[in-house]
Write a protein that holds these residues in place. Structure first.
Motif, PDB file in Angstrom:
ATOM      1  N   GLU A 151       6.579   7.932  -7.531  1.00 23.48           N
ATOM      2  CA  GLU A 151       5.149   7.806  -7.773  1.00 23.48           C
ATOM      3  C   GLU A 151       4.531   6.713  -6.895  1.00 23.48           C
ATOM      4  OE1 GLU A 151       3.061   9.496  -9.738  1.00 23.48           O
ATOM      5  OE2 GLU A 151       4.646  10.858 -10.411  1.00 23.48           O
ATOM      6  N   PRO A 152       3.412   7.035  -6.212  1.00 21.01           N
ATOM      7  CA  PRO A 152       2.714   5.969  -5.480  1.00 21.01           C
ATOM      8  C   PRO A 152       2.069   4.993  -6.451  1.00 21.01           C
ATOM      9  CG  PRO A 152       1.435   7.997  -5.440  1.00 21.01           C
ATOM     10  CD  PRO A 152       2.750   8.339  -6.085  1.00 21.01           C
ATOM     11  N   VAL A 153       1.967   3.753  -6.036  1.00 21.87           N
ATOM     12  CA  VAL A 153       1.383   2.706  -6.863  1.00 21.87           C
ATOM     13  C   VAL A 153      -0.113   2.558  -6.587  1.00 21.87           C
ATOM     14  CG1 VAL A 153       1.435   0.213  -7.313  1.00 21.87           C
ATOM     15  CG2 VAL A 153       3.582   1.488  -7.101  1.00 21.87           C
ATOM     16  N   PHE A 154      -0.502   2.768  -5.317  1.00 21.46           N
ATOM     17  CA  PHE A 154      -1.906   2.636  -4.945  1.00 21.46           C
ATOM     18  C   PHE A 154      -2.426   3.929  -4.331  1.00 21.46           C
ATOM     19  CE2 PHE A 154      -0.410  -1.821  -4.693  1.00 21.46           C
ATOM     20  CZ  PHE A 154      -1.283  -2.365  -5.627  1.00 21.46           C
ATOM     21  N   LEU A 155      -3.706   4.177  -4.530  1.00 18.36           N
ATOM     22  CA  LEU A 155      -4.382   5.312  -3.910  1.00 18.36           C
ATOM     23  C   LEU A 155      -4.597   5.031  -2.422  1.00 18.36           C
ATOM     24  CD1 LEU A 155      -7.080   5.890  -6.677  1.00 18.36           C
ATOM     25  CD2 LEU A 155      -5.042   7.295  -6.261  1.00 18.36           C
ATOM     26  N   PRO A 156      -4.813   6.072  -1.600  1.00 21.29           N
ATOM     27  CA  PRO A 156      -5.024   5.843  -0.158  1.00 21.29           C
ATOM     28  C   PRO A 156      -6.151   4.858   0.134  1.00 21.29           C
ATOM     29  CG  PRO A 156      -4.652   8.168  -0.586  1.00 21.29           C
ATOM     30  CD  PRO A 156      -4.768   7.510  -1.923  1.00 21.29           C
ATOM     31  N   GLN A 157      -7.198   4.877  -0.689  1.00 13.99           N
ATOM     32  CA  GLN A 157      -8.319   3.959  -0.460  1.00 13.99           C
ATOM     33  C   GLN A 157      -8.106   2.589  -1.078  1.00 13.99           C
ATOM     34  OE1 GLN A 157      -8.282   6.732  -2.240  1.00 13.99           O
ATOM     35  NE2 GLN A 157      -9.731   6.720  -3.951  1.00 13.99           N
ATOM     36  N   GLY A 158      -6.949   2.374  -1.731  1.00 15.69           N
ATOM     37  CA  GLY A 158      -6.603   1.052  -2.218  1.00 15.69           C
ATOM     38  C   GLY A 158      -6.660   0.846  -3.713  1.00 15.69           C
ATOM     39  N   GLY A 159      -7.235   1.778  -4.469  1.00 16.47           N
ATOM     40  CA  GLY A 159      -7.316   1.622  -5.916  1.00 16.47           C
ATOM     41  C   GLY A 159      -5.988   1.906  -6.601  1.00 16.47           C
ATOM     42  N   ASN A 160      -5.926   1.566  -7.884  1.00 21.34           N
ATOM     43  CA  ASN A 160      -4.723   1.827  -8.665  1.00 21.34           C
ATOM     44  C   ASN A 160      -4.557   3.312  -8.917  1.00 21.34           C
ATOM     45  OD1 ASN A 160      -4.634  -0.932  -8.788  1.00 21.34           O
ATOM     46  ND2 ASN A 160      -4.847  -1.074 -11.006  1.00 21.34           N
ATOM     47  N   THR A 161      -3.316   3.784  -8.856  1.00 25.86           N
ATOM     48  CA  THR A 161      -3.029   5.147  -9.283  1.00 25.86           C
ATOM     49  C   THR A 161      -2.937   5.180 -10.806  1.00 25.86           C
ATOM     50  OG1 THR A 161      -0.643   4.764  -9.170  1.00 25.86           O
ATOM     51  CG2 THR A 161      -1.710   5.645  -7.181  1.00 25.86           C
ATOM     52  N   PRO A 162      -3.048   6.380 -11.410  1.00 23.62           N
ATOM     53  CA  PRO A 162      -2.841   6.482 -12.861  1.00 23.62           C
ATOM     54  C   PRO A 162      -1.484   5.919 -13.295  1.00 23.62           C
ATOM     55  CG  PRO A 162      -3.835   8.494 -12.043  1.00 23.62           C
ATOM     56  CD  PRO A 162      -3.492   7.667 -10.830  1.00 23.62           C
ATOM     57  N   TYR A 163      -0.477   6.050 -12.427  1.00 24.05           N
ATOM     58  CA  TYR A 163       0.841   5.506 -12.748  1.00 24.05           C
ATOM     59  C   TYR A 163       0.770   3.990 -12.925  1.00 24.05           C
ATOM     60  CZ  TYR A 163       5.571   3.724 -12.005  1.00 24.05           C
ATOM     61  OH  TYR A 163       6.748   3.043 -12.139  1.00 24.05           O
ATOM     62  N   LEU A 164       0.117   3.295 -11.999  1.00 26.73           N
ATOM     63  CA  LEU A 164       0.030   1.848 -12.097  1.00 26.73           C
ATOM     64  C   LEU A 164      -0.806   1.417 -13.305  1.00 26.73           C
ATOM     65  CD1 LEU A 164       0.794  -0.887 -10.964  1.00 26.73           C
ATOM     66  CD2 LEU A 164      -1.195  -0.760  -9.444  1.00 26.73           C
ATOM     67  N   ASP A 165      -1.866   2.157 -13.594  1.00 27.93           N
ATOM     68  CA  ASP A 165      -2.656   1.847 -14.790  1.00 27.93           C
ATOM     69  C   ASP A 165      -1.801   1.974 -16.049  1.00 27.93           C
ATOM     70  OD1 ASP A 165      -4.970   1.261 -13.389  1.00 27.93           O
ATOM     71  OD2 ASP A 165      -5.787   3.279 -13.557  1.00 27.93           O
ATOM     72  N   HIS A 166      -0.948   3.010 -16.055  1.00 26.98           N
ATOM     73  CA  HIS A 166      -0.035   3.186 -17.199  1.00 26.98           C
ATOM     74  C   HIS A 166       0.923   2.009 -17.311  1.00 26.98           C
ATOM     75  CE1 HIS A 166       2.854   4.900 -19.975  1.00 26.98           C
ATOM     76  NE2 HIS A 166       3.799   4.775 -19.065  1.00 26.98           N
TER      77      HIS A 166
ATOM     78  N   ARG B 212       0.815  -1.229   0.000  1.00 24.50           N
ATOM     79  CA  ARG B 212       0.000   0.000   0.000  1.00 24.50           C
ATOM     80  C   ARG B 212       0.843   1.271   0.000  1.00 24.50           C
ATOM     81  NH1 ARG B 212      -0.206  -2.270   5.018  1.00 24.50           N
ATOM     82  NH2 ARG B 212       0.428  -0.984   6.800  1.00 24.50           N
ATOM     83  N   ASP B 213       2.051   1.204   0.561  1.00 24.47           N
ATOM     84  CA  ASP B 213       2.908   2.396   0.631  1.00 24.47           C
ATOM     85  C   ASP B 213       4.007   2.403  -0.437  1.00 24.47           C
ATOM     86  OD1 ASP B 213       1.520   3.367   2.900  1.00 24.47           O
ATOM     87  OD2 ASP B 213       2.725   2.052   4.202  1.00 24.47           O
ATOM     88  N   LEU B 214       3.924   1.488  -1.377  1.00 23.78           N
ATOM     89  CA  LEU B 214       4.983   1.359  -2.377  1.00 23.78           C
ATOM     90  C   LEU B 214       5.058   2.593  -3.269  1.00 23.78           C
ATOM     91  CD1 LEU B 214       7.064  -0.695  -3.610  1.00 23.78           C
ATOM     92  CD2 LEU B 214       5.271  -1.304  -5.227  1.00 23.78           C
ATOM     93  N   ARG B 215       6.265   3.078  -3.458  1.00 23.00           N
ATOM     94  CA  ARG B 215       6.535   4.181  -4.383  1.00 23.00           C
ATOM     95  C   ARG B 215       7.646   3.761  -5.328  1.00 23.00           C
ATOM     96  NH1 ARG B 215       4.750   9.433  -3.405  1.00 23.00           N
ATOM     97  NH2 ARG B 215       3.299   9.564  -1.630  1.00 23.00           N
ATOM     98  N   VAL B 216       7.604   4.320  -6.536  1.00 18.19           N
ATOM     99  CA  VAL B 216       8.584   3.969  -7.558  1.00 18.19           C
ATOM    100  C   VAL B 216       9.209   5.244  -8.116  1.00 18.19           C
ATOM    101  CG1 VAL B 216       8.936   2.856  -9.795  1.00 18.19           C
ATOM    102  CG2 VAL B 216       7.320   1.871  -8.160  1.00 18.19           C
ATOM    103  N   ALA B 217      10.527   5.329  -8.044  1.00 21.41           N
ATOM    104  CA  ALA B 217      11.238   6.484  -8.582  1.00 21.41           C
ATOM    105  C   ALA B 217      11.108   6.495 -10.108  1.00 21.41           C
ATOM    106  CB  ALA B 217      12.704   6.444  -8.175  1.00 21.41           C
ATOM    107  N   THR B 218      10.806   7.659 -10.656  1.00 20.04           N
ATOM    108  CA  THR B 218      10.609   7.762 -12.106  1.00 20.04           C
ATOM    109  C   THR B 218      11.640   8.661 -12.768  1.00 20.04           C
ATOM    110  OG1 THR B 218       8.951   9.497 -11.726  1.00 20.04           O
ATOM    111  CG2 THR B 218       8.138   7.250 -11.998  1.00 20.04           C
ATOM    112  N   ASP B 219      12.685   9.057 -12.022  1.00 19.64           N
ATOM    113  CA  ASP B 219      13.808   9.725 -12.652  1.00 19.64           C
ATOM    114  C   ASP B 219      14.635   8.681 -13.403  1.00 19.64           C
ATOM    115  OD1 ASP B 219      13.035  12.131 -11.548  1.00 19.64           O
ATOM    116  OD2 ASP B 219      14.310  11.894  -9.781  1.00 19.64           O
ATOM    117  N   PHE B 220      15.649   9.159 -14.107  1.00 17.69           N
ATOM    118  CA  PHE B 220      16.488   8.245 -14.885  1.00 17.69           C
ATOM    119  C   PHE B 220      17.951   8.504 -14.573  1.00 17.69           C
ATOM    120  CE2 PHE B 220      12.575   8.782 -17.289  1.00 17.69           C
ATOM    121  CZ  PHE B 220      12.225   7.463 -17.517  1.00 17.69           C
TER     122      PHE B 220
END
Length: 252
Positions: free
Chosen positions: A128-143, A13-21
């Motif tokens: 970027e967070p992977v999940f929304l606070p309520q548990g749904g997918n973020t736009p990042y994860l959908d992408h 639920r707290d997973l974040r992914v760095a999107t720099d390069f």
């Protein structure tokens, strides 16, 4: 070593992914896998070649990023300097895995997302967070899910496509031997490309077969992509000039 887990919105639920390069994220590579599902985008910016897996004999298309093993000429100050990011780079720490389910008593394979918890983009603990606070997918994860679907579909399509192109002897080895500057020459071995002359000699039935399967378009997109070699050479020349200026300044 990768440490993959099936992705879920409770454990991660707290997973974040760095999107720099940058090299710290594993982006300092001379080429990345490419897939026919993205050839139309890739061919605008990257040269597309083929490599053969020595162990399996299978073909894999690749987008060339530089002239050395760890040289990515599209990396620039934490950015990927291109309008389109190859799927293999965009997917980050994620991949599609499969788990077995039983539907009406019959086993079936269900595609599910997995994440590498030891990937440097995850271990950065930011982004970027992977999940929304309520548990749904973020736009990042959908992408990311869309990127992985493209890779999955493109891999299967590509295996069949390259096998047919090879059967028609359209895949031929090349040696990239490029004079970048008078005192700087680079070469890349192990690459193959579509032979334009052999393609032009195919008869009607062969062309019709490749066209019906959707393979002919891919072959021409690969050929069209080769004009991007000029861009790579120009960027390599620019960086060599910068290095020469820095070296000269260091001597003074």
């Amino acid at each position: 070593m990768p440490r993959y887990e099936m992705l879920n919105n409770i454990a991660h639920r707290d997973l974040r992914v760095a999107t720099d390069f940058g090299p710290e994220f594993g982006d300092a590579v001379g080429m990345v896998p490419a897939y026919p599902s993205e050839f139309a985008e890739l061919q605008r910016e990257y040269p597309i070649f083929l490599r053969r897996d020595v162990a399996t004999g299978e073909w894999q298309s690749v987008a060339l990023l530089g002239f050395e093993q760890h040289e990515n000429l599209f990396l620039q100050e934490g950015r990927w300097n291109a309008a389109y990011l190859p799927g293999a780079a965009a997917k980050g720490p994620f991949l599609i895995g499969f788990q077995e389910r039983r539907i009406d008593g019959a086993p079936s394979q269900e595609a599910v997302l997995h994440v590498d918890l030891d990937h440097p983009r995850v271990k950065a603990m930011q982004g970027e967070p992977v999940f929304l606070p309520q548990g749904g997918n973020t736009p990042y994860l959908d992408h990311i899910a869309g990127v992985l679907r493209g890779i999955h579909d493109g891999h299967a399509f590509g295996a069949a496509m390259f096998a047919r192109l090879d059967a028609h002897e359209l895949i031929q080895p090349i040696t990239l031997d490029v004079q970048i500057e008078p005192q700087h020459r680079v070469s890349v071995n192990g690459l193959h490309a579509i032979d334009r002359d052999r393609l032009a000699l195919l008869d009607g039935p062969a062309l019709a077969e490749l066209n019906r399967a959707g393979y002919l378009e891919g072959a021409y997109l690969m050929l069209a992509s080769l004009h991007n070699m000029r861009r790579l050479i120009a960027e390599k020349q620019r960086r060599l000039r910068i290095a020469d200026v820095a070296t000269a300044a260091g001597r003074n």
